[in-house]
Design a protein around this motif. Structure first.
Motif, PDB file in Angstrom:
ATOM      1  N   ALA A 107     -21.603  22.658  27.353  1.00 15.33           N
ATOM      2  CA  ALA A 107     -22.624  23.428  28.077  1.00 15.33           C
ATOM      3  C   ALA A 107     -21.994  24.481  28.986  1.00 15.33           C
ATOM      4  O   ALA A 107     -22.650  25.454  29.371  1.00 15.33           O
ATOM      5  CB  ALA A 107     -23.502  22.486  28.890  1.00 15.33           C
ATOM      6  N   LEU A 108     -20.728  24.303  29.331  1.00 19.68           N
ATOM      7  CA  LEU A 108     -20.013  25.276  30.159  1.00 19.68           C
ATOM      8  C   LEU A 108     -19.595  26.509  29.361  1.00 19.68           C
ATOM      9  O   LEU A 108     -19.449  27.605  29.927  1.00 19.68           O
ATOM     10  CB  LEU A 108     -18.781  24.600  30.778  1.00 19.68           C
ATOM     11  N   VAL A 109     -19.402  26.361  28.069  1.00 24.17           N
ATOM     12  CA  VAL A 109     -18.829  27.418  27.228  1.00 24.17           C
ATOM     13  C   VAL A 109     -19.563  28.751  27.335  1.00 24.17           C
ATOM     14  O   VAL A 109     -18.935  29.796  27.577  1.00 24.17           O
ATOM     15  CB  VAL A 109     -18.731  26.941  25.762  1.00 24.17           C
ATOM     16  N   PRO A 110     -20.892  28.808  27.176  1.00 24.47           N
ATOM     17  CA  PRO A 110     -21.546  30.124  27.236  1.00 24.47           C
ATOM     18  C   PRO A 110     -21.463  30.794  28.607  1.00 24.47           C
ATOM     19  O   PRO A 110     -21.569  32.022  28.707  1.00 24.47           O
ATOM     20  CB  PRO A 110     -23.006  29.818  26.860  1.00 24.47           C
ATOM     21  N   LEU A 111     -21.243  30.015  29.657  1.00 28.05           N
ATOM     22  CA  LEU A 111     -21.152  30.569  31.007  1.00 28.05           C
ATOM     23  C   LEU A 111     -19.828  31.267  31.265  1.00 28.05           C
ATOM     24  O   LEU A 111     -19.709  32.056  32.210  1.00 28.05           O
ATOM     25  CB  LEU A 111     -21.355  29.466  32.050  1.00 28.05           C
ATOM     26  N   LEU A 112     -18.840  30.998  30.428  1.00 25.81           N
ATOM     27  CA  LEU A 112     -17.511  31.580  30.633  1.00 25.81           C
ATOM     28  C   LEU A 112     -17.478  33.080  30.353  1.00 25.81           C
ATOM     29  O   LEU A 112     -16.512  33.752  30.711  1.00 25.81           O
ATOM     30  CB  LEU A 112     -16.482  30.852  29.761  1.00 25.81           C
ATOM     31  N   ALA A 113     -18.537  33.592  29.745  1.00 23.75           N
ATOM     32  CA  ALA A 113     -18.615  35.039  29.507  1.00 23.75           C
ATOM     33  C   ALA A 113     -18.645  35.815  30.816  1.00 23.75           C
ATOM     34  O   ALA A 113     -18.320  37.011  30.861  1.00 23.75           O
ATOM     35  CB  ALA A 113     -19.867  35.355  28.679  1.00 23.75           C
ATOM     36  N   ALA A 114     -19.031  35.147  31.909  1.00 24.16           N
ATOM     37  CA  ALA A 114     -19.092  35.807  33.218  1.00 24.16           C
ATOM     38  C   ALA A 114     -17.716  35.957  33.860  1.00 24.16           C
ATOM     39  O   ALA A 114     -17.584  36.639  34.886  1.00 24.16           O
ATOM     40  CB  ALA A 114     -20.012  35.022  34.153  1.00 24.16           C
ATOM     41  N   LYS A 115     -16.687  35.349  33.276  1.00 20.19           N
ATOM     42  CA  LYS A 115     -15.336  35.387  33.829  1.00 20.19           C
ATOM     43  C   LYS A 115     -14.460  36.365  33.050  1.00 20.19           C
ATOM     44  O   LYS A 115     -14.758  36.728  31.908  1.00 20.19           O
ATOM     45  CB  LYS A 115     -14.725  33.989  33.807  1.00 20.19           C
ATOM     46  N   LYS A 116     -13.333  36.757  33.667  1.00 25.99           N
ATOM     47  CA  LYS A 116     -12.439  37.734  33.047  1.00 25.99           C
ATOM     48  C   LYS A 116     -11.062  37.129  32.796  1.00 25.99           C
ATOM     49  O   LYS A 116     -10.555  36.333  33.590  1.00 25.99           O
ATOM     50  CB  LYS A 116     -12.281  38.962  33.955  1.00 25.99           C
ATOM     51  N   ASP A 117     -10.484  37.516  31.668  1.00 24.83           N
ATOM     52  CA  ASP A 117      -9.071  37.259  31.355  1.00 24.83           C
ATOM     53  C   ASP A 117      -8.686  35.778  31.417  1.00 24.83           C
ATOM     54  O   ASP A 117      -7.634  35.417  31.937  1.00 24.83           O
ATOM     55  CB  ASP A 117      -8.159  38.054  32.301  1.00 24.83           C
ATOM     56  N   LEU A 118      -9.528  34.923  30.890  1.00 27.01           N
ATOM     57  CA  LEU A 118      -9.198  33.501  30.859  1.00 27.01           C
ATOM     58  C   LEU A 118      -8.294  33.185  29.677  1.00 27.01           C
ATOM     59  O   LEU A 118      -8.352  33.845  28.625  1.00 27.01           O
ATOM     60  CB  LEU A 118     -10.469  32.649  30.731  1.00 27.01           C
ATOM     61  N   THR A 119      -7.456  32.178  29.850  1.00 23.31           N
ATOM     62  CA  THR A 119      -6.776  31.546  28.723  1.00 23.31           C
ATOM     63  C   THR A 119      -7.403  30.162  28.580  1.00 23.31           C
ATOM     64  O   THR A 119      -7.331  29.338  29.500  1.00 23.31           O
ATOM     65  CB  THR A 119      -5.267  31.418  28.961  1.00 23.31           C
ATOM     66  N   ILE A 120      -8.056  29.939  27.466  1.00 15.44           N
ATOM     67  CA  ILE A 120      -8.811  28.704  27.254  1.00 15.44           C
ATOM     68  C   ILE A 120      -8.122  27.893  26.168  1.00 15.44           C
ATOM     69  O   ILE A 120      -7.951  28.365  25.034  1.00 15.44           O
ATOM     70  CB  ILE A 120     -10.263  29.003  26.839  1.00 15.44           C
ATOM     71  N   ILE A 121      -7.743  26.686  26.517  1.00 14.54           N
ATOM     72  CA  ILE A 121      -7.084  25.787  25.567  1.00 14.54           C
ATOM     73  C   ILE A 121      -8.029  24.624  25.286  1.00 14.54           C
ATOM     74  O   ILE A 121      -8.621  24.053  26.215  1.00 14.54           O
ATOM     75  CB  ILE A 121      -5.750  25.255  26.133  1.00 14.54           C
ATOM     76  N   THR A 122      -8.187  24.265  24.040  1.00 12.67           N
ATOM     77  CA  THR A 122      -9.112  23.198  23.685  1.00 12.67           C
ATOM     78  C   THR A 122      -8.709  22.548  22.371  1.00 12.67           C
ATOM     79  O   THR A 122      -7.993  23.147  21.559  1.00 12.67           O
ATOM     80  CB  THR A 122     -10.554  23.735  23.590  1.00 12.67           C
ATOM     81  N   ASN A 123      -9.166  21.314  22.170  1.00 11.83           N
ATOM     82  CA  ASN A 123      -9.048  20.664  20.860  1.00 11.83           C
ATOM     83  C   ASN A 123     -10.425  20.493  20.242  1.00 11.83           C
ATOM     84  O   ASN A 123     -10.595  19.775  19.271  1.00 11.83           O
ATOM     85  CB  ASN A 123      -8.348  19.310  20.974  1.00 11.83           C
ATOM     86  N   SER A 124     -11.434  21.163  20.822  1.00  9.97           N
ATOM     87  CA  SER A 124     -12.813  21.078  20.357  1.00  9.97           C
ATOM     88  C   SER A 124     -13.121  22.189  19.364  1.00  9.97           C
ATOM     89  O   SER A 124     -13.047  23.372  19.699  1.00  9.97           O
ATOM     90  CB  SER A 124     -13.772  21.182  21.551  1.00  9.97           C
ATOM     91  N   LEU A 125     -13.492  21.822  18.149  1.00  9.17           N
ATOM     92  CA  LEU A 125     -13.855  22.831  17.161  1.00  9.17           C
ATOM     93  C   LEU A 125     -15.134  23.552  17.554  1.00  9.17           C
ATOM     94  O   LEU A 125     -15.276  24.757  17.329  1.00  9.17           O
ATOM     95  CB  LEU A 125     -14.032  22.174  15.788  1.00  9.17           C
ATOM     96  N   SER A 126     -16.073  22.816  18.152  1.00  4.52           N
ATOM     97  CA  SER A 126     -17.340  23.421  18.564  1.00  4.52           C
ATOM     98  C   SER A 126     -17.111  24.465  19.650  1.00  4.52           C
ATOM     99  O   SER A 126     -17.688  25.562  19.612  1.00  4.52           O
ATOM    100  CB  SER A 126     -18.296  22.339  19.067  1.00  4.52           C
ATOM    101  N   ALA A 127     -16.271  24.136  20.632  1.00  6.28           N
ATOM    102  CA  ALA A 127     -15.969  25.095  21.700  1.00  6.28           C
ATOM    103  C   ALA A 127     -15.238  26.306  21.139  1.00  6.28           C
ATOM    104  O   ALA A 127     -15.536  27.452  21.512  1.00  6.28           O
ATOM    105  CB  ALA A 127     -15.136  24.424  22.785  1.00  6.28           C
ATOM    106  N   ALA A 128     -14.276  26.061  20.254  1.00  2.86           N
ATOM    107  CA  ALA A 128     -13.501  27.165  19.682  1.00  2.86           C
ATOM    108  C   ALA A 128     -14.389  28.115  18.899  1.00  2.86           C
ATOM    109  O   ALA A 128     -14.245  29.343  18.991  1.00  2.86           O
ATOM    110  CB  ALA A 128     -12.396  26.605  18.791  1.00  2.86           C
ATOM    111  N   GLN A 129     -15.313  27.564  18.126  1.00  4.72           N
ATOM    112  CA  GLN A 129     -16.216  28.415  17.347  1.00  4.72           C
ATOM    113  C   GLN A 129     -17.083  29.267  18.266  1.00  4.72           C
ATOM    114  O   GLN A 129     -17.267  30.466  18.032  1.00  4.72           O
ATOM    115  CB  GLN A 129     -17.099  27.558  16.443  1.00  4.72           C
ATOM    116  N   ALA A 130     -17.598  28.655  19.332  1.00  2.00           N
ATOM    117  CA  ALA A 130     -18.458  29.381  20.260  1.00  2.00           C
ATOM    118  C   ALA A 130     -17.696  30.463  21.017  1.00  2.00           C
ATOM    119  O   ALA A 130     -18.271  31.481  21.405  1.00  2.00           O
ATOM    120  CB  ALA A 130     -19.102  28.401  21.241  1.00  2.00           C
ATOM    121  N   LEU A 131     -16.414  30.258  21.227  1.00  2.00           N
ATOM    122  CA  LEU A 131     -15.594  31.197  22.005  1.00  2.00           C
ATOM    123  C   LEU A 131     -14.869  32.225  21.141  1.00  2.00           C
ATOM    124  O   LEU A 131     -14.210  33.117  21.669  1.00  2.00           O
ATOM    125  CB  LEU A 131     -14.554  30.414  22.815  1.00  2.00           C
TER     126      LEU A 131
END
Length: 256
Positions: A107-131
């Motif tokens: 649920a946090l993933v779509p809110l990250l569009a409000a941030k700049k220059d993040l490095t996001i590390i994940t093992n979630s396929l769902s999060a990766a697809q959304a990002l």
């Protein structure tokens, strides 16, 4: 608890999840250990409210069935959105963050569009697809696919984290009704979470109120190891349960 015992209990849980009920002798034969060893393992799982032993048999307790992540996304959806909204305060522009494969973290993933220059590390396929279409730098661990969790696990996933230092890590949980910290149903996820906990400056657990009434198989951290818990409005009993967390944020209120 020794790793060998944890792995065996993971296998035991998987067998019971598939069969529903099995004889203790059949479980012992399949896992190539003694009946007494199986009884000790079942006692651990029973104390966590996951299984029940009855007259030479063991059965799964249906309310704790391990659901695929895509089935959990719609549960308590409004609570998860409010929790995610409060979690955004821990994400600073230009920071390096970890996202767990839990449905509340998603649920946090779509809110990250409000941030700049993040490095996001994940093992979630769902999060990766959304990002995948964002301008943030996205790093997906390697590893073996866990189809229920839609995540990558195993030693490859753990080793891929070792070059990184994390500003913040966001964790989910399958509950903590019978433990002193958040749990997961996957032993492989425990190994990854331990590595992330070691590497994160801030360790934030996102968990709605339903998690106080359920538990996964394995506890991956003590409440005292976390930096913050973001949850829904708590009763006095619930607040006492998580008193070891240094900072508790109740989404939907002004309390921190």
């Amino acid at each position: 608890m020794k790793t060998k015992a944890i792995r065996r209990q993971d296998q035991l849980w998987q067998l019971l999840s598939e069969a529903g009920t099995m004889k203790i002798s059949a479980l012992a034969a399949q896992l190539q250990v003694s009946d007494e060893t199986i009884r000790k393992d079942l006692q651990v799982l029973q104390e966590r409210g996951l299984v029940e032993k009855t007259h030479g048999h063991a059965r799964i307790i249906s309310e704790h069935i391990w659901l695929p992540v895509n089935m959990k996304i719609t549960d308590h959806a409004l609570d998860k959105q409010q929790i995610a909204g409060r979690a955004l305060q821990f994400v600073k522009d230009g920071s390096v963050i970890w996202l767990d494969p839990g449905s509340t973290v998603l649920a946090l993933v779509p809110l990250l569009a409000a941030k700049k220059d993040l490095t996001i590390i994940t093992n979630s396929l769902s999060a990766a697809q959304a990002l995948s279409q964002t301008k943030h730098t996205l790093i997906l661990t390697g590893g073996r696919l866990d189809s229920k969790g839609q995540s990558l696990t195993g030693t490859t996933a753990v080793e891929s984290l070792r070059p990184f230092s994390l500003d913040a890590a966001f964790f989910g949980s399958d509950g903590f009704a019978h433990t002193d910290g958040p749990t997961t149903f996957s032993f492989d996820e425990v190994l990854i979470k331990h590595e992330v906990l070691r590497r994160a400056r801030q360790r934030i657990l996102l968990a709605d109120g339903s998690k106080f009434g359920s538990s996964g198989t394995f506890c991956y951290a003590d409440f005292s190891e976390l930096s913050a818990l973001i949850t829904t409005r708590l009763s006095p009993e619930q607040r006492k349960k998580v008193a070891g967390v240094p900072r508790i944020i109740e989404a939907g209120t002004e309390k921190n």
